[in-house]
Design an enzyme around this catalytic site. Structure first.
Site, PDB file in Angstrom:
ATOM      1  N   ILE A 187      24.719  37.718  32.698  1.00  0.00           N
ATOM      2  CA  ILE A 187      24.737  36.186  31.945  1.00  0.00           C
ATOM      3  C   ILE A 187      23.612  35.449  32.362  1.00  0.00           C
ATOM      4  O   ILE A 187      23.160  34.464  31.420  1.00  0.00           O
ATOM      5  CB  ILE A 187      26.001  35.638  32.853  1.00  0.00           C
ATOM      6  CG1 ILE A 187      27.355  36.358  32.364  1.00  0.00           C
ATOM      7  CG2 ILE A 187      26.050  34.076  32.501  1.00  0.00           C
ATOM      8  CD1 ILE A 187      28.667  35.953  33.317  1.00  0.00           C
TER       9      ILE A 187
ATOM     10  N   TYR B 294      33.050  38.716  48.994  1.00  0.00           N
ATOM     11  CA  TYR B 294      32.756  38.180  48.007  1.00  0.00           C
ATOM     12  C   TYR B 294      33.446  36.799  47.398  1.00  0.00           C
ATOM     13  O   TYR B 294      32.718  35.944  47.028  1.00  0.00           O
ATOM     14  CB  TYR B 294      32.833  39.293  46.631  1.00  0.00           C
ATOM     15  CG  TYR B 294      32.398  38.747  45.155  1.00  0.00           C
ATOM     16  CD1 TYR B 294      31.016  38.765  44.939  1.00  0.00           C
ATOM     17  CD2 TYR B 294      33.591  38.304  44.182  1.00  0.00           C
ATOM     18  CE1 TYR B 294      30.778  38.211  43.619  1.00  0.00           C
ATOM     19  CE2 TYR B 294      33.113  38.018  43.194  1.00  0.00           C
ATOM     20  CZ  TYR B 294      31.776  37.749  42.691  1.00  0.00           C
ATOM     21  OH  TYR B 294      31.308  37.122  41.320  1.00  0.00           O
TER      22      TYR B 294
END
Length: 270
Positions: A20, A172
């Protein structure tokens, strides 16, 4: 967004060497922005710039490579110094660099759980150090590339390194919640965006398939456009503004997180 809505804007994108981040850098440069491309090493950042020049026809003058390994906070400090020296006025910081938490509990040389440091603490430190450049003129903004997984998370205040109970998914998710909470910090106008499940290196954490990085990046780039009005602390799921996890909207949590982050980055932000 008009094709050149971003001309004369200077945007730093972290993690701009792949996924991204690389696509966002391309789309920003195509719309006229000067893009500071961050990579883990100088070689990776330079190669990412060369790739955009060769494959997307981006003018070399629009791209500036910078390097810092986010697993070493000293490198983040050094990069921030370079950026402020070269670009005392910065319009947008895109905090995009990210890693999947490893299978085994891993601590950096700075003493932090590696995903918490790379995904959140390094961005916290970078944003604080770049605050003078981002607030030089009105309209400076920060776009944190977060994840819908932040909704499943909690911050383990007494054990942010999760040394007692570690799982890669909770580590995470905690890093993404921290990044989302940090967007509500009043020092710099910031938003968070979940760009959708994208086919990048992080995909195995979520699912088996995702949209292209270019589609995910478009949601990030839209929020960099000064014509798109934003509210500090807002959270977007792709193009839509939605409520983040309730924790992300609590003043108390924002203050507590800043205190914890200041402690863990070793007072480098002062």
């Amino acid at each position: 967004m008009s094709d050149f809505a971003l001309s004369s804007r200077t945007v730093l994108v972290t993690g701009a060497t792949s996924g991204i981040g690389h696509e966002a850098a391309r789309q920003l440069a195509e719309r006229g922005a000067t893009v500071l491309l961050h990579g883990r090493t100088a070689e990776e950042a330079r190669a990412a710039a060369d790739r955009l020049i060769a494959t997307a026809g981006i003018d070399a003058d629009r791209l500036r490579p910078y390097a810092a390994d986010f697993a070493h906070l000293q490198e983040v400090e050094a990069m921030a110094e370079h950026v402020v020296r070269d670009h005392p006025h910065l319009d947008v910081l895109v905090n995009n660099a990210g890693m999947a938490a490893p299978e085994r509990h891993t601590v950096t040389a700075d003493g932090n759980e590696i995903a918490f440091q790379v995904n959140f603490l390094a961005h916290y430190l970078l944003t604080c150090l770049l605050e003078p450049a981002l607030t030089q003129d009105p309209g400076g903004r920060v776009v944190n590339v977060s994840s819908s997984l932040h909704r499943t998370a909690s911050i383990q205040w007494s054990d942010p390194n999760r040394s007692r109970r570690y799982s890669r998914l909770t580590a995470y998710a905690q890093s993404q919640l921290a990044l989302t909470v940090f967007a509500a910090d009043p020092r710099v106008t910031a938003v968070s965006v979940h760009p959708g499940v994208c086919d990048t290196a992080l995909l195995p954490l979520y699912a088996h398939e995702g949209v292209t990085p270019a589609e995910g990046a478009a949601h990030v780039v839209r929020l960099c456009d000064p014509g798109v009005e934003i509210v500090n602390g807002a959270y977007y799921d792709r193009a839509e503004r939605v409520d983040p996890s309730p924790l992300a909207a609590e003043d108390r949590t924002v203050k507590r997180l800043n205190k914890l982050a200041d402690l863990l980055v070793g007072g480098s932000t002062v």
